[in-house]
Design an enzyme around this catalytic site. Sequence first.
Site, mmCIF file in Angstrom:
data_model
loop_
_atom_site.group_PDB
_atom_site.id
_atom_site.type_symbol
_atom_site.label_atom_id
_atom_site.label_comp_id
_atom_site.label_asym_id
_atom_site.label_seq_id
_atom_site.Cartn_x
_atom_site.Cartn_y
_atom_site.Cartn_z
ATOM 1 N N GLY A 39 0.615 -11.857 5.699
ATOM 2 C CA GLY A 39 0.614 -10.430 5.409
ATOM 3 C C GLY A 39 0.814 -9.640 6.685
ATOM 4 O O GLY A 39 1.394 -10.119 7.657
ATOM 5 N N CYS A 40 0.316 -8.438 6.688
ATOM 6 C CA CYS A 40 0.480 -7.544 7.826
ATOM 7 C C CYS A 40 -0.171 -8.128 9.082
ATOM 8 O O CYS A 40 -1.329 -8.527 9.058
ATOM 9 C CB CYS A 40 -0.144 -6.184 7.489
ATOM 10 S SG CYS A 40 -0.084 -5.026 8.860
ATOM 11 N N PHE A 41 0.573 -8.129 10.180
ATOM 12 C CA PHE A 41 0.018 -8.717 11.400
ATOM 13 C C PHE A 41 -1.133 -7.907 11.986
ATOM 14 O O PHE A 41 -1.923 -8.424 12.760
ATOM 15 C CB PHE A 41 1.079 -9.032 12.447
ATOM 16 C CG PHE A 41 2.091 -7.968 12.779
ATOM 17 C CD1 PHE A 41 1.788 -6.631 12.841
ATOM 18 C CD2 PHE A 41 3.395 -8.355 13.063
ATOM 19 C CE1 PHE A 41 2.746 -5.679 13.183
ATOM 20 C CE2 PHE A 41 4.362 -7.419 13.409
ATOM 21 C CZ PHE A 41 4.026 -6.069 13.461
ATOM 22 N N TYR A 84 -4.894 2.917 5.913
ATOM 23 C CA TYR A 84 -4.479 1.517 5.778
ATOM 24 C C TYR A 84 -5.474 0.608 6.489
ATOM 25 O O TYR A 84 -5.882 -0.422 5.960
ATOM 26 C CB TYR A 84 -3.067 1.295 6.339
ATOM 27 C CG TYR A 84 -2.571 -0.119 6.132
ATOM 28 C CD1 TYR A 84 -1.887 -0.464 4.969
ATOM 29 C CD2 TYR A 84 -2.804 -1.118 7.076
ATOM 30 C CE1 TYR A 84 -1.436 -1.768 4.758
ATOM 31 C CE2 TYR A 84 -2.360 -2.415 6.873
ATOM 32 C CZ TYR A 84 -1.685 -2.738 5.707
ATOM 33 O OH TYR A 84 -1.262 -4.025 5.506
#
Length: 187
Positions: A18-20, A163
């Site tokens: 997923g998002c780093f 986020y």
Amino acid sequence: MTEQEVPVVSETAILAGGCFWCLEAVFKDVEGVKSVTSGYIGGRVESPSYRQVCDGGTGHAEAVRIEFDPQVVSYRDLLEIFFVIHDPTSVDRQGNDVGTQYRSAIFATSEAQLHDALALVEEMGEMRVYPSAIVTKIEMAETFWPAEDFHRDYYARNSDQSYCQYVVAPKIAKFREKFANRRKQGG
């Protein structure tokens, strides 16, 4: 080398889940981790930009390169943390982040790492750790391209962003709850 001098030992792990920003924030908190670099791997464009990777046309995954001391934290320990903080049963997505750049993948930097990753996934499958099959790709690492500087320490610099609060912070909390003994001292 004198008896007091101890050689500096370091290994590299490269993980995509997923998002780093999520992975970086968690692994920076792990005892024995020396550095975490966000970047891109597994694609067909040299030195891709964040925008190119987000557009999905390069084939890269957002990933982190983790430099660690195997005398303090093992590769298997890092993999166990990795499998707790992301969903390895979801193809090309983590939550609302959708696309091949968010795939679950392990990029082994040695044959030993490749063997260890394959063995762990097989064990977890036999134990039915997840209700669905693990879809994490396991392959040998190719070129890792560091992400742009503004991604460095993203969560630490932007923890008040929505986020970060709704996606990154819960992963950090999950790590801290399940792996309290693996946290850096003073962390």
